[in-house]
Design an enzyme around this catalytic site. Structure first.
Site, PDB file in Angstrom:
ATOM      1  N   HIS A  87      -4.012   6.304   7.105  1.00 55.19           N
ATOM      2  CA  HIS A  87      -2.782   5.489   6.501  1.00 55.19           C
ATOM      3  C   HIS A  87      -1.552   6.248   6.424  1.00 55.19           C
ATOM      4  CE1 HIS A  87      -3.422   8.250   3.134  1.00 55.19           C
ATOM      5  NE2 HIS A  87      -2.174   8.000   2.803  1.00 55.19           N
TER       6      HIS A  87
HETATM    7  C1  UD1 Z   1       1.840   6.056  -0.445  1.00 48.30           C
HETATM    8  C2  UD1 Z   1       2.383   7.674  -0.408  1.00 48.30           C
HETATM    9  C3  UD1 Z   1       1.487   8.388   0.049  1.00 48.30           C
HETATM   10  C4  UD1 Z   1      -0.158   8.097  -0.547  1.00 48.30           C
HETATM   11  C5  UD1 Z   1      -0.513   6.537  -0.329  1.00 48.30           C
HETATM   12  C6  UD1 Z   1      -1.659   6.140  -0.892  1.00 48.30           C
HETATM   13  C7  UD1 Z   1       4.670   7.937  -0.651  1.00 48.30           C
HETATM   14  C8  UD1 Z   1       6.003   8.374   0.232  1.00 48.30           C
HETATM   15  N1  UD1 Z   1       3.500   7.866   0.235  1.00 48.30           N
HETATM   16  O1  UD1 Z   1       2.074   5.671   0.933  1.00 48.30           O
HETATM   17  O2  UD1 Z   1       1.515   9.897  -0.063  1.00 48.30           O
HETATM   18  O3  UD1 Z   1      -0.910   8.958   0.177  1.00 48.30           O
HETATM   19  O4  UD1 Z   1       0.600   5.962  -0.890  1.00 48.30           O
HETATM   20  O5  UD1 Z   1      -2.030   5.010  -0.436  1.00 48.30           O
HETATM   21  O6  UD1 Z   1       4.905   7.411  -1.485  1.00 48.30           O
HETATM   22  N2  UD1 Z   1       1.654  -2.247   1.178  1.00 48.30           N
HETATM   23  C9  UD1 Z   1       0.840  -3.348   0.821  1.00 48.30           C
HETATM   24  N3  UD1 Z   1       0.295  -3.596  -0.522  1.00 48.30           N
HETATM   25  C10 UD1 Z   1       0.312  -2.538  -1.467  1.00 48.30           C
HETATM   26  C11 UD1 Z   1       1.070  -1.499  -1.162  1.00 48.30           C
HETATM   27  C12 UD1 Z   1       1.548  -1.295   0.096  1.00 48.30           C
HETATM   28  O7  UD1 Z   1       0.712  -4.326   1.485  1.00 48.30           O
HETATM   29  O8  UD1 Z   1      -0.070  -2.753  -2.494  1.00 48.30           O
HETATM   30  C13 UD1 Z   1       1.887  -2.178   2.391  1.00 48.30           C
HETATM   31  C14 UD1 Z   1       3.465  -2.445   2.692  1.00 48.30           C
HETATM   32  O9  UD1 Z   1       3.603  -3.035   3.907  1.00 48.30           O
HETATM   33  C15 UD1 Z   1       3.992  -1.093   2.543  1.00 48.30           C
HETATM   34  C16 UD1 Z   1       3.078  -0.209   3.270  1.00 48.30           C
HETATM   35  O10 UD1 Z   1       2.071  -0.801   2.593  1.00 48.30           O
HETATM   36  O11 UD1 Z   1       5.123  -1.047   3.283  1.00 48.30           O
HETATM   37  C17 UD1 Z   1       3.208   0.871   2.704  1.00 48.30           C
HETATM   38  O12 UD1 Z   1       3.120   1.244   1.362  1.00 48.30           O
HETATM   39  P1  UD1 Z   1       4.077   2.547   0.596  1.00 48.30           P
HETATM   40  O13 UD1 Z   1       3.989   2.549  -0.654  1.00 48.30           O
HETATM   41  O14 UD1 Z   1       5.567   2.526   1.193  1.00 48.30           O
HETATM   42  O15 UD1 Z   1       3.306   3.931   1.137  1.00 48.30           O
HETATM   43  P2  UD1 Z   1       2.071   4.220   1.581  1.00 48.30           P
HETATM   44  O16 UD1 Z   1       1.787   4.296   2.873  1.00 48.30           O
HETATM   45  O17 UD1 Z   1       0.873   3.327   0.697  1.00 48.30           O
END
Ligand code: UD1
Length: 381
Positions: free
Chosen positions: A219
């Site tokens: 991820h």
């Molecule tokens: C975040 C943390 C990472 C952690 C991870 C666990 C930061 C910088 N990174 O990364 O350290 O390991 O969480 O999962 O904070 N999305 C959904 N549904 C959700 C959440 C996210 O669809 O409930 C998708 C969205 O497209 C979003 C992408 O996932 O843009 C990334 O989510 P984001 O919260 O920005 O960071 P993670 O990659 O989850």
């Protein structure tokens, strides 16, 4: 009574917070009152709500619903919201976990309001500042009043950065206290191990009872957002699956799903064509626990999964260039392979050949949350 405000936002933080919440609502219910603030960084049922249900965590008192966005936009709206709630609640301390944007936002809001910050999972360093998490860790540690490290390496990193191990209570942001207490995730693994056996049907649902399988999670943006890297990782694991006739289970993070829908990710087609490759929605905590327990090997770029692999004695192939969990490399349970297909396949061969691994008690004794509660009470009473 000490009032603490716990700020969580991303999936691993909800999991970590459950250990402290059990201790607070159990043995320390007369000493500590916990108010929970969810930033809404993660919002899907499978990324957030399911953990509250399964791990019996009370519903958050507040949810900022910030959702996804660029780092700046996401972090800025969190800072604004956390500041507002902190001013209403006036807690004695604010607790944060790990290294996400929710952690960073809380560190900035709390330190500007002069509310003591307690950082759980402090001191970890990958020494790679191109990782957003590395910046978040450093900023948060240096805004904290009490820092709890899960590992000896984390504690050493803090002393190297100037934190003084001889500081005495009462701790402040200028006189911070550092503690090596073990890992709250190990508390959880021990606590939920039996529950997972009866509560989750995932192995039978996937028709994998008594079948060998590999477990994969990917991820990190450094892997998911670079087609050559994600293709290289998934094609290598797919090749292993085909040549060894071994099943693969891949609970897929929404970020990874979104990437694989784009044309340049050719591995998407290859894994779809392989009947042994099971892509599933993000796993709940109990499902993940069972998958980790029953699989024969794990491939991951997650920090938490690297540790859970060690707790459950499963060899772990780490799809990153470096890791903050350096002790796992030293003891032999993890091998760093980056996104390099040849190294991924070599690591699989090494572990298949039963590489020698030792299991020292690297993450405490399963009572990290209890230790943290006692120190918080001692400092803020
Ligand atoms: C975040 C943390 C990472 C952690 C991870 C666990 C930061 C910088 N990174 O990364 O350290 O390991 O969480 O999962 O904070 N999305 C959904 N549904 C959700 C959440 C996210 O669809 O409930 C998708 C969205 O497209 C979003 C992408 O996932 O843009 C990334 O989510 P984001 O919260 O920005 O960071 P993670 O990659 O989850």
């Amino acid at each position: 009574m000490i009032k603490i405000l716990t700020v969580i936002g991303a999936r691993p933080q909800i999991i970590k917070a459950s250990a402290l919440n059990r201790a607070i609502n159990g043995r320390y219910s007369k000493d500590i009152l916990e108010v929970i603030l969810h930033t809404g960084q993660h919002y899907d049922d499978s990324m957030s709500d399911v953990f509250f249900r399964e791990m019996d965590i009370p519903q958050p008192d507040y949810n900022l619903n910030v959702g996804s966005g660029s780092h700046g936009k996401q972090t800025a709206s969190m800072i604004e919201g956390i500041e507002k709630i902190a001013l209403i609640e006036k807690p004695n301390a604010i607790i944060v976990y790990g290294d996400t944007n929710s952690t960073l936002a809380t560190a900035i809001a709390a330190s500007k309001l002069k509310i003591p910050l307690v950082h759980i999972e402090a001191g970890l360093r990958s020494f790679n500042k191109s990782m957003p998490e590395e910046i978040n860790r450093i900023v948060c540690d240096h805004c904290s009043t009490m820092l709890f490290t899960p590992t000896g390496a984390g504690y050493k990193n803090l002393t190297r950065e100037g934190f003084n191990q001889d500081n005495e209570s009462p701790f402040t942001i200028d006189n911070p206290g550092i503690f090596h207490c073990g890992d709250v995730m190990y508390d959880n693994t021990l606590y939920f191990s039996d529950v997972a056996e009866t509560a989750s049907q995932i192995i039978s649902d996937l028709e994998l009872i008594n079948k060998e399988f590999l477990l994969v999670t990917v991820h990190r943006d450094s892997n998911t957002d670079v087609p050559e890297r994600l293709n290289s990782i998934l094609d290598a694991i797919n090749d292993i699956s085909i040549s060894e006739s071994i099943h693969v289970v891949f609970p897929m993070h929404p970020r990874t799903t979104a990437s694989l829908e784009k044309g340049e990710y050719s591995a998407s087609k290859h894994i779809k064509e392989n009947k042994l490759f099971h892509v599933i929605t993000p796993a709940s905590f109990l499902e993940m626990h069972l998958l980790e327990k029953r699989c024969s090997m794990i491939f991951t770029d997650s920090g938490g999964v690297q540790k859970e692999a060690f707790f459950l004695r499963k060899p772990c192939i780490v799809l990153r260039h470096e890791t903050e969990w350096v002790e796992l490399i030293e003891c032999g349970n993890s091998l760093l392979v980056d996104a390099n297909a040849e190294r991924i396949k070599d690591a699989y061969e090494q572990y298949k050949g039963k590489k020698k691994i030792s299991y020292p008690a690297l993450y405490g004794d399963g009572n990290a949350a209890d230790f943290i509660c006692k120190e918080i009470i001692r400092n803020f009473s």
